[in-house]
Scaffold this active site. Sequence first.
Site, mmCIF file in Angstrom:
data_model
loop_
_atom_site.group_PDB
_atom_site.id
_atom_site.type_symbol
_atom_site.label_atom_id
_atom_site.label_comp_id
_atom_site.label_asym_id
_atom_site.label_seq_id
_atom_site.Cartn_x
_atom_site.Cartn_y
_atom_site.Cartn_z
ATOM 1 N N ARG A 164 0.699 -1.183 -0.055
ATOM 2 C CA ARG A 164 0.005 0.014 -0.111
ATOM 3 C C ARG A 164 0.831 1.309 0.044
ATOM 4 O O ARG A 164 2.203 1.254 0.466
ATOM 5 C CB ARG A 164 -0.820 -0.027 1.435
ATOM 6 C CG ARG A 164 -1.876 -1.262 1.066
ATOM 7 C CD ARG A 164 -2.971 -1.219 2.444
ATOM 8 N NE ARG A 164 -2.075 -1.899 3.611
ATOM 9 C CZ ARG A 164 -2.517 -1.792 4.772
ATOM 10 N NH1 ARG A 164 -3.926 -1.510 5.151
ATOM 11 N NH2 ARG A 164 -1.509 -2.658 5.664
ATOM 12 N N LYS A 224 1.456 2.053 7.328
ATOM 13 C CA LYS A 224 1.757 0.931 8.348
ATOM 14 C C LYS A 224 2.519 1.597 9.294
ATOM 15 O O LYS A 224 3.171 2.916 8.817
ATOM 16 C CB LYS A 224 2.376 -0.248 7.920
ATOM 17 C CG LYS A 224 1.263 -1.130 7.520
ATOM 18 C CD LYS A 224 0.159 -1.566 8.310
ATOM 19 C CE LYS A 224 0.378 -2.283 9.575
ATOM 20 N NZ LYS A 224 -0.914 -2.477 10.261
ATOM 21 N N TYR A 277 -1.101 4.748 10.352
ATOM 22 C CA TYR A 277 -1.546 3.770 11.566
ATOM 23 C C TYR A 277 -0.326 3.492 12.404
ATOM 24 O O TYR A 277 0.631 3.309 11.900
ATOM 25 C CB TYR A 277 -1.999 2.296 10.950
ATOM 26 C CG TYR A 277 -3.261 2.459 10.030
ATOM 27 C CD1 TYR A 277 -4.445 2.504 10.577
ATOM 28 C CD2 TYR A 277 -3.453 2.026 8.807
ATOM 29 C CE1 TYR A 277 -5.599 2.564 10.111
ATOM 30 C CE2 TYR A 277 -4.522 2.112 8.167
ATOM 31 C CZ TYR A 277 -5.803 2.168 8.670
ATOM 32 O OH TYR A 277 -6.861 2.204 8.120
ATOM 33 N N HIS A 324 -0.905 1.797 16.122
ATOM 34 C CA HIS A 324 -1.177 0.763 17.038
ATOM 35 C C HIS A 324 -0.053 0.436 18.006
ATOM 36 O O HIS A 324 0.603 -0.525 17.969
ATOM 37 C CB HIS A 324 -1.321 -0.650 16.210
ATOM 38 C CG HIS A 324 -2.355 -0.626 14.804
ATOM 39 N ND1 HIS A 324 -3.696 -0.604 15.236
ATOM 40 C CD2 HIS A 324 -2.125 -0.352 13.726
ATOM 41 C CE1 HIS A 324 -4.220 -0.520 13.990
ATOM 42 N NE2 HIS A 324 -3.300 -0.510 13.041
ATOM 43 N N GLU A 347 -5.932 5.215 13.536
ATOM 44 C CA GLU A 347 -7.103 4.230 14.186
ATOM 45 C C GLU A 347 -7.690 4.706 15.316
ATOM 46 O O GLU A 347 -8.674 4.167 15.926
ATOM 47 C CB GLU A 347 -6.439 2.829 14.486
ATOM 48 C CG GLU A 347 -5.249 3.026 15.694
ATOM 49 C CD GLU A 347 -3.859 3.211 15.391
ATOM 50 O OE1 GLU A 347 -3.129 3.259 16.046
ATOM 51 O OE2 GLU A 347 -3.650 3.464 14.027
ATOM 52 N N ASP A 386 -3.244 -6.387 15.306
ATOM 53 C CA ASP A 386 -2.580 -5.111 15.138
ATOM 54 C C ASP A 386 -2.568 -4.785 16.707
ATOM 55 O O ASP A 386 -1.705 -3.950 16.921
ATOM 56 C CB ASP A 386 -3.431 -4.459 14.398
ATOM 57 C CG ASP A 386 -2.711 -4.286 13.122
ATOM 58 O OD1 ASP A 386 -1.378 -4.846 12.618
ATOM 59 O OD2 ASP A 386 -3.381 -3.727 11.985
#
Length: 371
Positions: free
Chosen positions: A15, A75, A94, A96, A118, A270
């Site tokens: 991505r 990510k 993101y 996490h 997120e 995740d």
Amino acid sequence: MLVGVPKEIKNNEYRVGLTPPSVRELMARGHQVIIQQGAGHEIGIDDAHYTAAGATIADSAHEVFSRADMIVKVKEPQPAECAMLREGQILYTYLHLAPDPEQTAALVKSGAICIAYETITGPGGGLPLLAPMSEVAGRMAIQAGAAHLEKSRGGMGLLLGGVPGVAAGHVVIIGAGVVGANALQMAVGTGARVTVLDKNVDRLRQLDLVFGNRISTLYSNAHALEEAVVSADLVIGGVLVPGAAAPKLVTRDMVSRMKKGAVVVDVAIDQGGCFETSHPTTHADPTFLVDGVVHYCVANMPGAVARTSTFALNNATIGHALALANKGWRRALADDVHLRHGLNVCQGKVTFEAVAQALGYDYIPADSLLG
């Protein structure tokens, strides 16, 4: 503002943080965009597409990180990327963080302004920047589970939908949120027998109205969860506590009593996973066995369908990216409480309460840093 997009370097992650249409949106508002060479090549977005949209191509990630005011990724930054962040630079991706003390420490050390997709909320509730990837992961969970029920993948050799004269497989979905609802759609489509568990009875009523007698709904408690998991051929874990580590709902004892060759897909990995036996895996080596049960715990599931995921994600992220670029981070966060909820680490301080609690940091409210 100069916005930078490095090529993703996590295992099998293709991505990309911005698409050419998103680049055009930024350029139209007077910003500049720098894209690392080949960032979108693997999903059919070549450097020429980016230059046509107005972006400049950089030779290396180092160039992107050293020049950009804001880094837009998909990510969480890997250690080499964390080391390139600088004080005052915006990181929008993101993260996490709750189950990841090493990354959190690196981001705190960097002094960067780290905004997590997120944990950004929406006006109607929910997590709109997490939702598109949860939709993808929920649908993929059934595909992955069905594939790994095949004998050649370590499963028991079961066809989820069965055939005339042979019973269909039993799919148990833990959590009826975005992941669970999308997994449910796919599971019903295969002809499997489907049970979904959640603590929100109103949500279960909604699903019952849509799917009727094609599914079974159960209020989630320890007894119902144990009975369902032990009887299942495929279990999907789709539990989320926003920003916090996922609760370990399925114990090692439950897994030990599951059928040999059954499959679990832990979409919550995740955030640490909702199976006690889970640990993160990659697309290159996606599964492992515990007590004869196949565990699929890939931490970036949507990366396997990277083109679909990239465009779906950009639809959700570009609005806040524009706000950050147009206003700067302080004013953008001050003007929008929902974007403010995305601030996880800022100038060496942890600003998201669930992360601070999980990892033992002092919690500094985001509001206190916006003056």
